[in-house]
Write a protein that holds these residues in place. Sequence first.
Motif, PDB file in Angstrom:
ATOM      1  N   ALA A   1       1.033  -1.095  -0.181  1.00 18.10           N
ATOM      2  CA  ALA A   1      -0.007  -0.110  -0.008  1.00 18.10           C
ATOM      3  C   ALA A   1       0.978   1.219  -0.167  1.00 18.10           C
ATOM      4  N   GLU A   2      -0.208   2.047  -0.408  1.00 19.75           N
ATOM      5  CA  GLU A   2       0.797   3.729  -0.342  1.00 19.75           C
ATOM      6  C   GLU A   2       1.742   3.913   1.471  1.00 19.75           C
ATOM      7  N   ASP A   3       0.902   3.176   1.939  1.00 22.53           N
ATOM      8  CA  ASP A   3       2.523   4.019   3.745  1.00 22.53           C
ATOM      9  C   ASP A   3       2.848   2.162   3.576  1.00 22.53           C
ATOM     10  N   GLY A   4       3.664   1.731   2.994  1.00 23.73           N
ATOM     11  CA  GLY A   4       4.703   0.693   2.906  1.00 23.73           C
ATOM     12  C   GLY A   4       3.745  -0.646   3.423  1.00 23.73           C
ATOM     13  N   SER A   5       2.759  -0.623   3.993  1.00 23.04           N
ATOM     14  CA  SER A   5       2.115  -2.361   4.983  1.00 23.04           C
ATOM     15  C   SER A   5       1.874  -2.988   3.505  1.00 23.04           C
ATOM     16  N   GLU A   6       2.238  -5.105   3.665  1.00 23.78           N
ATOM     17  CA  GLU A   6       1.767  -5.374   2.905  1.00 23.78           C
ATOM     18  C   GLU A   6       0.537  -6.040   3.270  1.00 23.78           C
ATOM     19  N   SER A   7      -0.152  -6.645   1.807  1.00 22.88           N
ATOM     20  CA  SER A   7      -1.454  -7.150   2.298  1.00 22.88           C
ATOM     21  C   SER A   7      -1.614  -8.225   1.467  1.00 22.88           C
ATOM     22  N   SER A   8      -1.939  -9.586   1.722  1.00 24.60           N
ATOM     23  CA  SER A   8      -2.450 -10.718   1.059  1.00 24.60           C
ATOM     24  C   SER A   8      -3.560 -11.516   1.112  1.00 24.60           C
ATOM     25  N   TYR A   9      -3.734 -11.881  -0.318  1.00 26.75           N
ATOM     26  CA  TYR A   9      -5.090 -12.294  -0.380  1.00 26.75           C
ATOM     27  C   TYR A   9      -4.210 -13.151  -1.338  1.00 26.75           C
ATOM     28  N   PHE A  10      -6.084 -14.454  -0.913  1.00 27.90           N
ATOM     29  CA  PHE A  10      -5.929 -15.911  -1.561  1.00 27.90           C
ATOM     30  C   PHE A  10      -6.895 -15.354  -2.770  1.00 27.90           C
ATOM     31  N   VAL A  11      -6.051 -15.719  -4.125  1.00 29.60           N
ATOM     32  CA  VAL A  11      -7.041 -15.702  -5.258  1.00 29.60           C
ATOM     33  C   VAL A  11      -7.634 -16.773  -5.899  1.00 29.60           C
ATOM     34  N   ASP A  12      -9.138 -16.920  -6.279  1.00 35.15           N
ATOM     35  CA  ASP A  12      -9.392 -18.042  -7.054  1.00 35.15           C
ATOM     36  C   ASP A  12      -9.495 -18.238  -8.122  1.00 35.15           C
TER      37      ASP A  12
ATOM     38  N   GLN B   1     -12.937 -15.236  -6.325  1.00 35.41           N
ATOM     39  CA  GLN B   1     -12.879 -14.923  -4.899  1.00 35.41           C
ATOM     40  C   GLN B   1     -11.576 -14.218  -4.391  1.00 35.41           C
ATOM     41  N   ALA B   2     -11.553 -13.185  -3.052  1.00 38.57           N
ATOM     42  CA  ALA B   2     -10.342 -12.311  -2.968  1.00 38.57           C
ATOM     43  C   ALA B   2     -10.524 -12.908  -1.232  1.00 38.57           C
ATOM     44  N   VAL B   3     -10.038 -13.363  -0.691  1.00 40.17           N
ATOM     45  CA  VAL B   3      -9.572 -13.859   0.096  1.00 40.17           C
ATOM     46  C   VAL B   3      -8.443 -12.845   1.437  1.00 40.17           C
ATOM     47  N   PRO B   4      -8.476 -12.360   1.881  1.00 34.22           N
ATOM     48  CA  PRO B   4      -7.547 -12.197   3.189  1.00 34.22           C
ATOM     49  C   PRO B   4      -6.623 -13.730   3.977  1.00 34.22           C
ATOM     50  N   VAL B   5      -5.718 -13.638   3.343  1.00 38.87           N
ATOM     51  CA  VAL B   5      -4.724 -15.185   4.105  1.00 38.87           C
ATOM     52  C   VAL B   5      -5.545 -15.278   5.237  1.00 38.87           C
ATOM     53  N   SER B   6      -5.156 -13.851   5.876  1.00 41.16           N
ATOM     54  CA  SER B   6      -5.454 -14.614   7.593  1.00 41.16           C
ATOM     55  C   SER B   6      -7.394 -15.063   8.267  1.00 41.16           C
ATOM     56  N   GLU B   7      -7.555 -15.138   7.199  1.00 43.07           N
ATOM     57  CA  GLU B   7      -8.767 -15.508   7.096  1.00 43.07           C
ATOM     58  C   GLU B   7      -9.188 -16.717   6.512  1.00 43.07           C
ATOM     59  N   LEU B   8      -8.286 -17.688   5.620  1.00 43.57           N
ATOM     60  CA  LEU B   8      -8.208 -18.771   5.699  1.00 43.57           C
ATOM     61  C   LEU B   8      -7.920 -20.004   6.810  1.00 43.57           C
ATOM     62  N   ASN B   9      -8.854 -21.032   6.118  1.00 39.80           N
ATOM     63  CA  ASN B   9      -8.877 -22.431   6.984  1.00 39.80           C
ATOM     64  C   ASN B   9      -8.083 -23.099   6.722  1.00 39.80           C
ATOM     65  N   GLY B  10      -6.943 -23.505   7.104  1.00 38.52           N
ATOM     66  CA  GLY B  10      -6.019 -24.788   6.808  1.00 38.52           C
ATOM     67  C   GLY B  10      -6.646 -26.429   6.732  1.00 38.52           C
ATOM     68  N   SER B  11      -7.294 -26.569   7.828  1.00 40.57           N
ATOM     69  CA  SER B  11      -7.439 -27.804   8.256  1.00 40.57           C
ATOM     70  C   SER B  11      -9.000 -27.548   7.474  1.00 40.57           C
TER      71      SER B  11
ATOM     72  N   ALA C   1      -2.950 -24.839  -2.951  1.00 38.89           N
ATOM     73  CA  ALA C   1      -2.756 -23.923  -2.182  1.00 38.89           C
ATOM     74  C   ALA C   1      -3.095 -22.859  -1.194  1.00 38.89           C
ATOM     75  N   ILE C   2      -4.743 -22.959  -0.892  1.00 38.50           N
ATOM     76  CA  ILE C   2      -4.837 -22.621   0.215  1.00 38.50           C
ATOM     77  C   ILE C   2      -3.469 -22.945   0.874  1.00 38.50           C
ATOM     78  N   ILE C   3      -3.552 -24.963   1.534  1.00 39.98           N
ATOM     79  CA  ILE C   3      -2.848 -25.021   2.657  1.00 39.98           C
ATOM     80  C   ILE C   3      -1.113 -24.887   2.481  1.00 39.98           C
ATOM     81  N   SER C   4      -0.616 -24.356   1.471  1.00 38.41           N
ATOM     82  CA  SER C   4       0.703 -24.217   0.881  1.00 38.41           C
ATOM     83  C   SER C   4       0.444 -22.039   2.031  1.00 38.41           C
ATOM     84  N   LEU C   5      -0.076 -21.689   1.850  1.00 35.64           N
ATOM     85  CA  LEU C   5      -0.453 -20.175   2.205  1.00 35.64           C
ATOM     86  C   LEU C   5      -0.702 -20.094   3.949  1.00 35.64           C
TER      87      LEU C   5
END
Length: 133
Positions: A55-66, A83-93, A125-129
């Motif tokens: 982002a403009e402020d230098g922070s990074e954001s990460s999404y899973f893209v389907d 769909q695009a889901v923030p990586v923090s909301e993914l469920n690896g299990s 891909a989700i498991i990897s992330l």
Amino acid sequence: MAQEFRLLVVTPETTLLDQSIQSLRCTLFDGQIGIIPGRMPMVGRLGYGELVFRAEDGSESSYFVDGGFLQVQGNVISVLTEQAVPVSELNGSEAEQQLQEALARPAIGDEQCDARERDQLRARAIISLTGQK
């Protein structure tokens, strides 16, 4: 101030993101691509995987893209995806369970084989992330 892009991430339901960014990295169907200002126009087919932007402020954001498509035209990057889901909301299990179901599912014919392969790629891909396994 560094040059910036306008990032649009659009799903069938909504415009998920519309913001200024400095750079982007994502998964195409055949590998990774990084995009910085000055990039020549392009269109690419997205794979299942991570989309990371600064982002403009230098922070990074990460999404899973389907899957979907990416277009760079001028200073606008458009991402069209199912769909695009923030990586923090993914469920690896849950993704691990989906992978096991896809591996066990019989497939007869091209259409069923393609669907099973897509489900496996998406789950892996989700498991990897999420850092599972």
